[in-house]
Design an enzyme around this catalytic site. Structure first.
Site, PDB file in Angstrom:
ATOM      1  N   CYS A  92       0.831  -1.199   0.000  1.00 52.50           N
ATOM      2  CA  CYS A  92       0.000   0.000   0.000  1.00 52.50           C
ATOM      3  C   CYS A  92       0.880   1.270   0.000  1.00 52.50           C
ATOM      4  O   CYS A  92       1.486   1.570  -1.032  1.00 52.50           O
ATOM      5  CB  CYS A  92      -0.970  -0.083   1.169  1.00 52.50           C
ATOM      6  N   HIS A 181      -3.553  -4.880   1.936  1.00 54.54           N
ATOM      7  CA  HIS A 181      -2.838  -5.485   3.072  1.00 54.54           C
ATOM      8  C   HIS A 181      -3.304  -6.933   3.265  1.00 54.54           C
ATOM      9  O   HIS A 181      -4.485  -7.219   3.114  1.00 54.54           O
ATOM     10  CB  HIS A 181      -3.179  -4.758   4.375  1.00 54.54           C
ATOM     11  N   GLU A 183      -1.427  -8.475   6.085  1.00 49.67           N
ATOM     12  CA  GLU A 183      -0.742  -8.771   7.351  1.00 49.67           C
ATOM     13  C   GLU A 183      -1.676  -8.704   8.558  1.00 49.67           C
ATOM     14  O   GLU A 183      -1.281  -9.067   9.660  1.00 49.67           O
ATOM     15  CB  GLU A 183       0.482  -7.862   7.535  1.00 49.67           C
TER      16      GLU A 183
HETATM   17  N1  GLN Z   1      -3.337   6.503   1.636  1.00 47.16           N
HETATM   18  C1  GLN Z   1      -1.998   6.137   2.017  1.00 47.16           C
HETATM   19  C2  GLN Z   1      -0.981   6.914   1.193  1.00 47.16           C
HETATM   20  O1  GLN Z   1      -1.302   7.558   0.244  1.00 47.16           O
HETATM   21  C3  GLN Z   1      -1.791   4.641   1.874  1.00 47.16           C
HETATM   22  C4  GLN Z   1      -2.672   3.879   2.831  1.00 47.16           C
HETATM   23  C5  GLN Z   1      -2.130   2.567   3.294  1.00 47.16           C
HETATM   24  O2  GLN Z   1      -0.943   2.316   3.285  1.00 47.16           O
HETATM   25  N2  GLN Z   1      -3.025   1.711   3.751  1.00 47.16           N
HETATM   26  O3  GLN Z   1       0.150   6.883   1.508  1.00 47.16           O
END
Ligand code: GLN
Length: 197
Positions: A92, A181, A183
């Protein structure tokens, strides 16, 4: 171990020295999973730690905050170098940091994988959602938490998982990037896949 088939067959586990970037975000669950898989894992918070590991997970969190902390702790440049030579999985926000280009808004990144990351793509209405995905015959529930849309910029990038026709897990060489994710679930399949790089 019972009922966790992904623990079977990781024969070279002792040669793996994994790290999880520990400046911000969802760090501990990755360390726990790596430990459960029998892998030594450390939290990386300063550049000296990079010399102790041979692969890294950049966890989810807030990529802009992580960038700020990376610069403050003088980790950005050493990590950019590490990304060129070692397996790195960005989850992410971590995937955003590994993408070649980032928009909404534009920000710097390591650029290890030819992706364009649209931050917070799913907006405020559906900030978080869960979806059932499958990977190599296993089905699991993935968490999309203020997730980016990751879009391929070249055919060097392999899309490994799709959701409604859009890629959500990508690999280019030893770089892995996921929009979601795992985890926080009991599915360790992607960790195991990454340990086999
Ligand atoms: N919205 C976050 C970003 O732009 C990412 C969100 C996440 O890692 N779950 O960095």
């Amino acid at each position: 171990v019972v009922g966790r088939p992904w623990l079977v067959g990781l024969t070279d586990i002792n040669s793996i020295k994994a790290g999880v970037l520990g400046l911000q975000g969802c760090v501990e669950p990755h360390l726990q999973i790596l430990n459960e898989l029998g892998c030594q894992a450390i939290k990386v918070i300063k550049k000296e730690h990079l010399g102790l590991i041979n692969r890294l997970i950049i966890p989810g969190g807030e990529s802009s905050t992580m960038l700020k902390l990376l610069h403050e702790s003088s980790l950005f440049d050493p990590l950019a170098q590490f990304v060129k030579n070692n397996p790195v999985w960005g989850v992410c926000a971590g995937g955003i940091l590994l993408s070649k280009e980032v928009c909404n808004p534009k920000q710097t990144s390591f650029g290890g994988i030819d992706l364009l990351a649209h931050r917070n793509f799913y907006g405020s209405q559906a900030q978080s959602f869960k979806e059932e995905l499958s990977f190599k015959g296993d089905t699991f529930i993935a968490d999309f938490i203020r997730a980016p849309k990751l879009q391929t910029l070249s055919d060097k990038v392999e899309s490994l998982i799709y959701l409604r026709g859009e890629g959500v897990l990508f690999r280019q060489g030893k770089i892995l990037a996921s929009a979601f994710h795992t985890e926080l679930s009991n599915f360790y399949g992607l960790h195991r896949y990454f340990l086999e790089f």
